[in-house]
Scaffold this active site. Structure first.
Site, PDB file in Angstrom:
ATOM      1  N   ASP A 221       0.813  -1.210   0.000  1.00 23.13           N
ATOM      2  CA  ASP A 221       0.000   0.000   0.000  1.00 23.13           C
ATOM      3  C   ASP A 221       0.855   1.273   0.000  1.00 23.13           C
ATOM      4  OD1 ASP A 221      -2.805   1.151   0.637  1.00 23.13           O
ATOM      5  OD2 ASP A 221      -1.564   2.037   2.222  1.00 23.13           O
ATOM      6  N   GLU A 294       1.778  -0.342  -4.952  1.00 24.72           N
ATOM      7  CA  GLU A 294       0.940   0.797  -5.313  1.00 24.72           C
ATOM      8  C   GLU A 294       1.766   2.074  -5.264  1.00 24.72           C
ATOM      9  OE1 GLU A 294      -2.999   3.329  -3.954  1.00 24.72           O
ATOM     10  OE2 GLU A 294      -1.579   2.586  -2.476  1.00 24.72           O
TER      11      GLU A 294
HETATM   12  C1  GLC Z   1      -3.840   3.453  -0.399  1.00 24.65           C
HETATM   13  C2  GLC Z   1      -5.161   2.722  -0.313  1.00 24.65           C
HETATM   14  C3  GLC Z   1      -6.205   3.666   0.188  1.00 24.65           C
HETATM   15  C4  GLC Z   1      -5.793   4.125   1.576  1.00 24.65           C
HETATM   16  C5  GLC Z   1      -4.403   4.741   1.558  1.00 24.65           C
HETATM   17  C6  GLC Z   1      -3.848   4.881   2.956  1.00 24.65           C
HETATM   18  O1  GLC Z   1      -3.839   4.448  -1.363  1.00 24.65           O
HETATM   19  O2  GLC Z   1      -5.480   2.176  -1.560  1.00 24.65           O
HETATM   20  O3  GLC Z   1      -7.473   3.066   0.242  1.00 24.65           O
HETATM   21  O4  GLC Z   1      -6.712   5.082   2.034  1.00 24.65           O
HETATM   22  O5  GLC Z   1      -3.487   3.949   0.856  1.00 24.65           O
HETATM   23  O6  GLC Z   1      -3.521   3.637   3.486  1.00 24.65           O
END
Ligand code: GLC
Length: 578
Positions: A221, A294
């Site tokens: 994440d 991500e």
């Molecule tokens: C990422 C997740 C999102 C979350 C953020 C903080 O972008 O996909 O849903 O709010 O991280 O953890």
């Protein structure tokens, strides 16, 4: 087969055929499950792990081979599980550790890989580590980023102008410690200090813990937030320069992110984790464990996550190019550019991935128009590499309406009613539609944590199973086609026929040629494929049609004259092999 492909061959670009013995993930069909909204097994209106287990067979039905699950670990749910208070425990809302073990066991029987969401940038402020850090306990003192701020004329102000993704200062005052802590997201999500080796080891152990439980990998994440610029010799952090987009200092776009994201150290953290996964595999055997990271960084930075000359990185740095750069007006040249740009920038020997939605973005049909739902599924599933589908996109689910009163997403709730719809991620998180019955068959209870979308009676698994060219059946047909050698392992060439039509050719010596043709706009188009690709067989047949088509599956067509109806997307297969 054509000049582009042979140039790509010479240059070692990403268009080469995949080895038949390639690792499982290279051509996998991933499916993202947002457990709160997938299936509720106990009637409390919130999806849970047993709900996921119950529906694993559905994943088989739709040809999915791996699923990544958004977080289900212990959490006060300020960001619906992305604020973790215990990295090694299941939150009781979602079930128990035993439920998770059952899920993994069942998935193994069905040969569906399980990928966990690993949230390394921050914990919850209710995490024991943060509580101890706030109390100043020696071991935990530097687990997070702390700073006393500055006092001017008797007024205390935060250490820098950094803004949180969820609005407002990224620094929050802590009474107990008498210091500010950094939170790039919600104030209940304090950022870890990854310059502290103890924190790194702590997180490495989290990975090992879940590997031991049998997971096949991790979706990492918000990785690009992991490091901030190092404090200067006085322990201070520099202000970020202003952006001119907005005058609202609480808005994330107020500053230009040069110190809080994309720091040069960050990919190295991923290399370290990859080594942990590889080491685990060396010691325990089994299939390759993977990292999907991500990062919403510029493409050249994203590429660093694949690895460098000496280290392996993530197998799958999410390719968000289509999400970030396409909109409903984008023409076929734009699609072509974005796809080929990824393939050509990818380091040699690496594999592509394609993603168009997730739990943070509006539904595909709401962003691009419901008439383009099949188009994107066809594109994602016939491009070379792995595809990643967000739950419900195979049904063509649209954004659900969530009133301001019902809105729970912190990204929206921290803002104003006037523009909450722009910020809210709730519409893409409404419960999955299983049936046309009460509450879409999501729960046996009487309410759901977010309202069920109004159109569930038409767009649901049960109904769509019975409609030959429903989005669901088009998706299933695509998964069958994905088993074809040319689509699994073949080379690819992606070209705009004109501004309106995109063509994807997949070919492998000794096999049929496949061509996906996507008519992006509302005009009838006539296409001569020989203008676009050279050396094509002269006759094709329809291997996939949609409800926009007037042709039937199996109909033959000349490669020199193919008519596409408005918004029609099809897959053609040559009648002879090459
Ligand atoms: C990422 C997740 C999102 C979350 C953020 C903080 O972008 O996909 O849903 O709010 O991280 O953890």
């Amino acid at each position: 087969m054509t000049s582009w492909a042979s140039i790509a061959f010479v240059l070692g670009l990403g268009l080469l055929a995949v080895d038949a013995s390639a690792p499982w993930w290279q051509t996998a069909s991933f499916y993202q499950i947002y457990p709160r909204s997938f299936k509720d097994s106990d009637g409390n209106g919130i999806g849970d792990l047993n709900g996921v287990t119950e529906k694993l067979e559905y994943l088989k039905e739709i040809g999915v081979t791996a699923t990544w699950l958004s977080p289900f670990l212990r959490s006060p749910m300020a960001d619906f599980g992305y604020d973790i208070s215990d990295f090694k425990e299941v939150d009781e809302l979602f079930g128990t550790m035993e439920d998770f073990e059952n899920l993994v066991a069942r998935a193994k029987q069905l040969n569906v890989k399980i990928i966990l969401d690993f949230v390394p940038n921050h914990s919850s402020d209710e995490c024991d580590w943060f509580i101890r850090s706030a109390a100043g306990e020696e071991k935990y003192k530097d687990y997070y980023i702390w700073h006393p701020g500055f006092v001017e004329n008797g007024v205390r102000r935060p250490p820098s102008n950094w803004v949180s993704v969820f609005r407002g200062s990224a620094w929050e005052w802590n009474e107990q410690r008498q210091e500010y802590y950094l939170h790039q997201f919600h104030k209940k999500q304090p950022d870890f200090n990854f310059r502290n080796p103890v924190v790194r080891e702590e997180m490495n152990n989290v990975l090992r813990f879940w590997l031991e439980k049998g997971v096949d990998g991790f979706r990492v994440d918000a990785i690009y937030h992991a490091f901030e610029v190092e404090a200067d010799e006085n322990g201070n952090y520099p202000d970020e320069p202003r952006n001119e987009w907005t005058n609202d200092p609480d808005e994330y776009g107020y500053t230009h992110k040069i110190y809080t994201v994309d720091q040069p150290e960050t990919p190295h953290l991923v290399y370290e984790w990859r080594e942990i996964l590889d080491q685990f595999q060396r010691e325990h055997g089994g299939d390759e464990r993977i990292l999907m990271v991500e990062t919403w960084s510029p493409i050249d930075i994203v590429m660093h996550y694949y690895g460098n000359e000496t280290a392996e990185g993530a197998q799958i740095p999410f390719n968000f190019q289509l999400i970030t750069n396409l909109n409903a007006d984008s023409d076929a040249y734009h699609y072509e550019y974005l796809i080929n740009n990824w393939l050509s920038k990818m380091p040699s020997g690496k594999s592509a991935n394609w993603v168009i939605g997730n739990h943070d973005k509006n539904r595909v049909g709401s962003r691009f128009g419901a008439e383009r739902i099949d188009l994107f599924n066809i594109l994602l599933l016939t491009l070379p590499g792995c595809s990643i589908t967000y739950q419900g996109e195979e049904l063509g689910m649209l954004d659900g309406y969530v009133s301001w009163e019902d809105t729970v997403d912190p990204q929206a709730c921290n803002g104003h009613e006037a523009d909450y719809m722009w910020n809210s991620r709730d519409p893409a998180r409404t419960p999955m539609h299983w049936t046309n019955g009460k509450l879409a068959g999501f729960t046996t209870g009487s309410e759901t944590w977010l309202p069920v979308a109004a159109d569930y009676a038409e767009r649901n698994v049960q109904t769509e199973r019975g409609i030959p060219l429903s989005h669901l059946n088009v998706y299933k047909r695509l998964q069958q086609l994905r088993q074809e050698p040319a689509i699994q392992q073949g080379a690819a060439e992606i070209k705009a026929v004109n501004g309106y039509v995109l063509a994807v050719e997949r070919y492998l010596s000794g096999n049929y040629v496949y061509i996906s043709l996507l008519n992006i706009f509302e005009h009838i188009e006539n296409v001569n494929l020989n203008d676009v690709f050279s050396g094509l067989p002269s006759t094709f047949q329809y291997a996939l049609v949609t409800d926009k088509s007037i042709r039937q599956l199996g109909d033959k067509v000349s490669s020199s004259s193919i008519t596409l109806m408005p918004y029609e997307s099809v897959v053609l297969r040559s009648t002879t092999t090459i």
